[in-house]
Enzyme design. Sequence first.
Site, short mmCIF file in Angstrom:
data_model
loop_
_atom_site.label_atom_id
_atom_site.label_comp_id
_atom_site.label_asym_id
_atom_site.label_seq_id
_atom_site.Cartn_x
_atom_site.Cartn_y
_atom_site.Cartn_z
CG ASP A 1 9.90 23.79 -26.93
OD1 ASP A 1 11.05 23.59 -26.49
OD2 ASP A 1 8.89 23.83 -26.22
N GLY B 1 16.59 16.16 -13.53
CA GLY B 1 17.94 15.80 -13.96
C GLY B 1 18.12 14.38 -14.45
CB SER B 2 15.89 11.60 -15.48
OG SER B 2 15.11 12.08 -16.54
CG HIS C 1 9.88 19.72 -26.81
ND1 HIS C 1 9.52 20.61 -25.81
CD2 HIS C 1 8.72 19.35 -27.41
CE1 HIS C 1 8.21 20.77 -25.82
NE2 HIS C 1 7.70 20.02 -26.79
CG MET D 1 11.41 24.00 -16.90
SD MET D 1 10.67 23.24 -18.37
CE MET D 1 8.98 23.77 -18.16
C1 GRF Z 1 12.22 15.96 -20.16
O1 GRF Z 1 11.05 15.30 -20.52
C2 GRF Z 1 12.67 16.91 -21.23
O2 GRF Z 1 12.41 16.44 -22.52
C3 GRF Z 1 11.81 18.11 -20.95
O3 GRF Z 1 11.78 18.20 -19.54
C4 GRF Z 1 11.97 16.92 -18.99
C5 GRF Z 1 13.18 17.01 -18.10
O4 GRF Z 1 13.36 15.85 -17.35
N1 GRF Z 1 12.30 19.27 -21.64
P1 GRF Z 1 14.72 15.63 -16.56
O5 GRF Z 1 14.92 16.84 -15.66
O6 GRF Z 1 15.82 15.46 -17.54
O7 GRF Z 1 14.48 14.39 -15.74
#
Ligand code: GRF
Length: 197
Positions: A142, A9-10, A106, A87
């Site tokens: 993607d 969730g960053s 992505h 995912m």
């Molecule tokens: C990110 O690198 C995003 O591009 C990819 O999965 C990762 C998710 O990271 N699809 P976060 O959960 O947003 O920290």
Amino acid sequence: MAVLISGRGSNLQSLIDAAKAPDYPAQIALVVSNKENAAGLDVARRAGIPARVIPHGNFESREAFDRAIDAALRDARIDLVAEAGFMRIHSDWFAKTWEGKALNIHPSLLPLFPGIRVHQQALDAGVTESGCTVHFIVAELDSGPTIAQAAVPVLPGDTAETLAARILVEEHKLYPAALKLVAEGKVKLENGRAVFA
Ligand code: GRF
């Protein structure tokens, strides 16, 4: 808007932070996770944003799962969907239903390196730069018209982890900026292309 997550969730946090600006054109009204242990659910709760868990395993098909997500989005009167580390592959039905209104980020310069183990793919290919892409969601994973990209160098000695960290810094700037463009109607999906006003 809603943010769909499966993990850390960053990117969700970066969108929450961006949406605090008084002139930001979107508000996050819902977070949906397909995993009940996603750390991003705590990010949502800390920000006081309603969060729902919809486990994909409870559904017999991709489309049945997507219809449950769609119902949650409609309940919350969502206009725009941002997927951030979500995912699951969508059904054609979901891609069509949310066409032009669902975005994904992505961590590569698409069309290079779709799918998983993205940073290792980039290192194995020996590219000298990689980056991140925000694109409209289409049925194929993607892919879909690019809204914005940011590039970073691949440095000697990089591992998948160091490269991922360098790209993530750019993701956190790119996603709020790209979403702003879509929310303001400055970029639209038309005939399968991202068209800028
Ligand atoms: C990110 O690198 C995003 O591009 C990819 O999965 C990762 C998710 O990271 N699809 P976060 O959960 O947003 O920290």
